[in-house]
Scaffold this active site. Structure first.
Site, PDB file in Angstrom:
ATOM      1  N   TYR A  76      22.558   4.845  13.544  1.00  0.00           N
ATOM      2  CA  TYR A  76      21.179   4.572  13.978  1.00  0.00           C
ATOM      3  C   TYR A  76      20.409   5.873  14.157  1.00  0.00           C
ATOM      4  O   TYR A  76      19.254   5.986  13.770  1.00  0.00           O
ATOM      5  CB  TYR A  76      21.173   3.771  15.296  1.00  0.00           C
ATOM      6  CG  TYR A  76      19.786   3.257  15.623  1.00  0.00           C
ATOM      7  CD1 TYR A  76      19.378   1.993  15.176  1.00  0.00           C
ATOM      8  CD2 TYR A  76      18.876   4.036  16.331  1.00  0.00           C
ATOM      9  CE1 TYR A  76      18.096   1.531  15.430  1.00  0.00           C
ATOM     10  CE2 TYR A  76      17.594   3.571  16.590  1.00  0.00           C
ATOM     11  CZ  TYR A  76      17.208   2.320  16.146  1.00  0.00           C
ATOM     12  OH  TYR A  76      15.943   1.866  16.391  1.00  0.00           O
ATOM     13  N   PHE A 128      -7.293   4.545  -3.892  1.00  0.00           N
ATOM     14  CA  PHE A 128      -6.147   3.693  -4.215  1.00  0.00           C
ATOM     15  C   PHE A 128      -6.183   2.532  -3.225  1.00  0.00           C
ATOM     16  O   PHE A 128      -6.579   2.704  -2.066  1.00  0.00           O
ATOM     17  CB  PHE A 128      -4.810   4.434  -4.186  1.00  0.00           C
ATOM     18  CG  PHE A 128      -3.711   3.504  -4.627  1.00  0.00           C
ATOM     19  CD1 PHE A 128      -3.630   3.113  -5.954  1.00  0.00           C
ATOM     20  CD2 PHE A 128      -2.840   2.932  -3.715  1.00  0.00           C
ATOM     21  CE1 PHE A 128      -2.684   2.176  -6.359  1.00  0.00           C
ATOM     22  CE2 PHE A 128      -1.897   2.005  -4.122  1.00  0.00           C
ATOM     23  CZ  PHE A 128      -1.813   1.630  -5.445  1.00  0.00           C
ATOM     24  N   THR A 129      -5.754   1.363  -3.676  1.00  0.00           N
ATOM     25  CA  THR A 129      -5.927   0.121  -2.909  1.00  0.00           C
ATOM     26  C   THR A 129      -5.419   0.232  -1.465  1.00  0.00           C
ATOM     27  O   THR A 129      -6.177   0.025  -0.519  1.00  0.00           O
ATOM     28  CB  THR A 129      -5.209  -1.030  -3.634  1.00  0.00           C
ATOM     29  OG1 THR A 129      -3.857  -0.633  -3.873  1.00  0.00           O
ATOM     30  CG2 THR A 129      -5.885  -1.356  -4.961  1.00  0.00           C
ATOM     31  N   ASP A 219      -1.734  12.810  -1.574  1.00  0.00           N
ATOM     32  CA  ASP A 219      -0.978  11.623  -1.993  1.00  0.00           C
ATOM     33  C   ASP A 219      -0.108  12.080  -3.151  1.00  0.00           C
ATOM     34  O   ASP A 219      -0.552  12.184  -4.291  1.00  0.00           O
ATOM     35  CB  ASP A 219      -1.928  10.492  -2.412  1.00  0.00           C
ATOM     36  CG  ASP A 219      -1.160   9.256  -2.863  1.00  0.00           C
ATOM     37  OD1 ASP A 219       0.050   9.381  -3.163  1.00  0.00           O
ATOM     38  OD2 ASP A 219      -1.763   8.174  -2.930  1.00  0.00           O
ATOM     39  N   LYS A 262       8.066   5.937  -6.988  1.00  0.00           N
ATOM     40  CA  LYS A 262       7.575   6.301  -8.326  1.00  0.00           C
ATOM     41  C   LYS A 262       8.308   7.541  -8.830  1.00  0.00           C
ATOM     42  O   LYS A 262       9.441   7.464  -9.254  1.00  0.00           O
ATOM     43  CB  LYS A 262       6.058   6.536  -8.262  1.00  0.00           C
ATOM     44  CG  LYS A 262       5.228   5.253  -8.177  1.00  0.00           C
ATOM     45  CD  LYS A 262       5.065   4.749  -6.788  1.00  0.00           C
ATOM     46  CE  LYS A 262       4.005   3.694  -6.655  1.00  0.00           C
ATOM     47  NZ  LYS A 262       4.014   3.072  -5.323  1.00  0.00           N
ATOM     48  N   ARG A 386      -6.242  -3.825 -13.297  1.00  0.00           N
ATOM     49  CA  ARG A 386      -6.790  -2.746 -12.470  1.00  0.00           C
ATOM     50  C   ARG A 386      -8.290  -2.713 -12.728  1.00  0.00           C
ATOM     51  O   ARG A 386      -8.826  -1.841 -13.391  1.00  0.00           O
ATOM     52  CB  ARG A 386      -6.163  -1.388 -12.814  1.00  0.00           C
ATOM     53  CG  ARG A 386      -4.697  -1.265 -12.460  1.00  0.00           C
ATOM     54  CD  ARG A 386      -4.357  -0.856 -11.031  1.00  0.00           C
ATOM     55  NE  ARG A 386      -4.373  -1.859 -10.011  1.00  0.00           N
ATOM     56  CZ  ARG A 386      -3.638  -1.811  -8.902  1.00  0.00           C
ATOM     57  NH1 ARG A 386      -2.785  -0.850  -8.700  1.00  0.00           N
ATOM     58  NH2 ARG A 386      -3.755  -2.734  -7.971  1.00  0.00           N
ATOM     59  N   PHE A 453      -5.573  -8.749  -5.101  1.00  0.00           N
ATOM     60  CA  PHE A 453      -4.949  -8.787  -6.430  1.00  0.00           C
ATOM     61  C   PHE A 453      -3.489  -9.239  -6.379  1.00  0.00           C
ATOM     62  O   PHE A 453      -2.974  -9.775  -7.351  1.00  0.00           O
ATOM     63  CB  PHE A 453      -5.053  -7.417  -7.117  1.00  0.00           C
ATOM     64  CG  PHE A 453      -4.454  -6.295  -6.318  1.00  0.00           C
ATOM     65  CD1 PHE A 453      -5.192  -5.653  -5.332  1.00  0.00           C
ATOM     66  CD2 PHE A 453      -3.150  -5.883  -6.535  1.00  0.00           C
ATOM     67  CE1 PHE A 453      -4.646  -4.625  -4.572  1.00  0.00           C
ATOM     68  CE2 PHE A 453      -2.583  -4.855  -5.791  1.00  0.00           C
ATOM     69  CZ  PHE A 453      -3.341  -4.235  -4.797  1.00  0.00           C
TER      70      PHE A 453
END
Ligand code: PLI
Length: 462
Positions: A76, A128-129, A219, A262, A386, A453
């Site tokens: 933990y 970005f969303t 980002d 990614k 998009r 979306f």
């Protein structure tokens, strides 16, 4: 290995395990699509042949990463894997402090809550969303300061991820620096088509923001891909390694949010990385409310180990050349076939220009959504909208945001598909393009409140 000029590249790996694909008929796909409300997000993966929905969490891990999974220390507190991950982030990215999160949006949530006050403005190189939503939920307003070329699908400008520094400085002068806690700078810019920012622009951004005491939050979801484009295109970088360029980018920024799903070649994970100890202290306190203890955040020990190894693989020059090379292969094939795509080809996918492919369908009938549905019907290839659906509604007026770019993203997972898959995809897209006049568009029959979306449902316009 350095590639000999004018010779083909090949994947720098061989395949050790395969996952069979499901094939189905057009008649079956008609039913699957109807059941999914014409939204490719709502299809079952077993009903998909080639899955280009996203490059997020869809990478094939290496044998080294799988070995790392077996080395998971599932304590933990104080897991061995956390310290390995922390050291890797410090070595490769240079940030001082790291907080693991279950994925990128959790890091966005934490940093937005810490740094944004109600009434603040958040400039960025396109939205970005999830990033914009977290800024809005924290009381901020996103302001797009990307270069104009980024909104023009046909502009061949090499660095469409660049920030228009004049626009940014005007905003600072108009609103006041105290109303701008940070600039959000993404490498590469997803919604613009996977477009890179140049080092030159980033250096100038650093200078400008330092003058006004404004932070840069990076980002860094696809930073290695951005570094590769700098290496290929920017003067003075051809001889630098991707790893060196990645480090140079990070060193020009104050903190970073990372969706490790990614670039970093894992199926789940992310982190917030910061240099400022005071911000780190607040973030470390917040993570225990929303994610978990600060030495695992939202991740299992084994996943932190796979991520530490994935980071080292992601900046390898042979890997990144083959990864981006595959995307370019598909993109160039579609350009040769005359299909309208965003140019230049970006690094994580090929973006079809639905505005030009379906000039007869108005944005109120969701051209990109309709085009993604048609490609699935034709071949079982799953892509992602998009365009106006992803852009959502204006938080104040409640009207649709109508973006200039109305795109379908053919996103290429890393190390998953072969060149033959790329050929099959290109043939299907070309066929759909040639028959595009038959597509009439869609109407939205169900709309969720946030990030519509993902779950919206549609019916065909008759
Ligand atoms: O999906 P998350 O929460 O791990 O990461 C959110 C996120 C942040 N920034 C950028 C540039 C992204 O691309 C991103 C997620 N992208 C997804 C899911 C995609 O399909 O592109």
């Amino acid at each position: 290995m350095k590639r000999i000029k004018n010779r083909s590249w090949a994947e720098p790996y061989k395949i050790k395990m395969v996952e069979p694909l499901f094939m189905n008929t057009r008649q079956q796909r008609e039913k699957f699509l109807m059941d999914a409300g014409y939204n490719t997000f709502l299809l079952k993966s077993r009903d998909v042949y080639i899955d280009l929905l996203t490059d997020s969490g869809t990478s094939a891990m290496s044998d080294r990463q799988w070995a790392g999974i077996m080395m998971g220390d599932e304590s933990y507190a104080g897991s061995e894997n956390f310290y390995h991950l922390e050291e890797t982030v410090q070595n490769y990215y240079g940030y001082k402090h790291i907080i693991p999160t279950h994925q990128g949006r959790a890091a966005e949530h934490i940093i937005s809550q810490i740094l944004i006050k109600k009434g603040d403005f958040l400039p960025g190189n396109m939205y970005f969303t999830t990033t914009r939503l977290h800024q809005e939920l924290a009381g901020g307003t996103f302001v797009d300061v990307i270069v104009d070329e980024a909104h023009d699908a046909n502009s061949e400008f090499k660095f469409k991820g660049n920030i228009n520094l004049e626009k940014l400085e005007n905003l600072i002068k108009e609103k006041g620096a105290d109303k701008i806690p940070y600039v959000c700078m993404a490498t590469t810019v997803n919604m613009a088509g996977g477009q890179p920012i140049s080092m030159q622009n980033l250096k100038e951004l650093r200078k400008l923001t330092s003058k006004y005491g404004i932070k840069i939050i990076h980002d860094m979801t696809r930073v290695a891909e951005n570094a590769y484009m700098i290496q290929q295109l920017e003067e003075g970088y051809a001889k630098k390694t991707c790893a060196e360029i990645v480090r140079e980018i990070c060193d020009l920024t104050d903190a970073a949010t990372m969706s490790a799903k990614k670039d970093a070649l894992v199926n789940i994970g992310g982190f917030l990385a910061v240099n400022d100890y005071a911000v780190f202290e607040k973030a470390r306190n917040m993570v225990v409310i929303y994610e978990g203890l600060h030495t695992y955040g939202g991740m299992a020990g084994r996943d932190m180990e796979a991520l530490a190894i994935g980071i080292t693989e992601s900046v390898n020059d042979d890997h990144i050349q083959a990864r981006v090379g595959q995307v370019m292969y598909l993109g160039n094939k579609l350009i040769q076939a005359g299909v309208p795509v965003v140019k230049p080809i970006g690094t994580h996918g090929v973006f079809l220009n639905a505005r030009e492919i379906l000039p007869h369908v108005s944005q109120d009938n969701f051209p990109a959504q309709a085009l993604a549905a048609e490609i699935y019907l034709d071949s079982g290839v799953r892509a992602m909208e998009r365009g106006v659906v992803s852009a959502g509604r204006n938080i104040k007026t409640g009207l649709h945001n109508y973006p200039k770019l109305e795109l379908v993203r053919l996103t290429i997972p890393r190390r998953v598909y072969t060149q033959a898959h790329m050929d099959v995809i290109a043939e299907s897209v070309e066929y759909v393009y040639q028959n595009a006049h038959k597509i009439k568009g869609l109407k939205m029959v169900y709309e969720p409140k946030y990030l519509r979306f993902f779950q919206a449902r549609f019916e065909p316009v008759i």
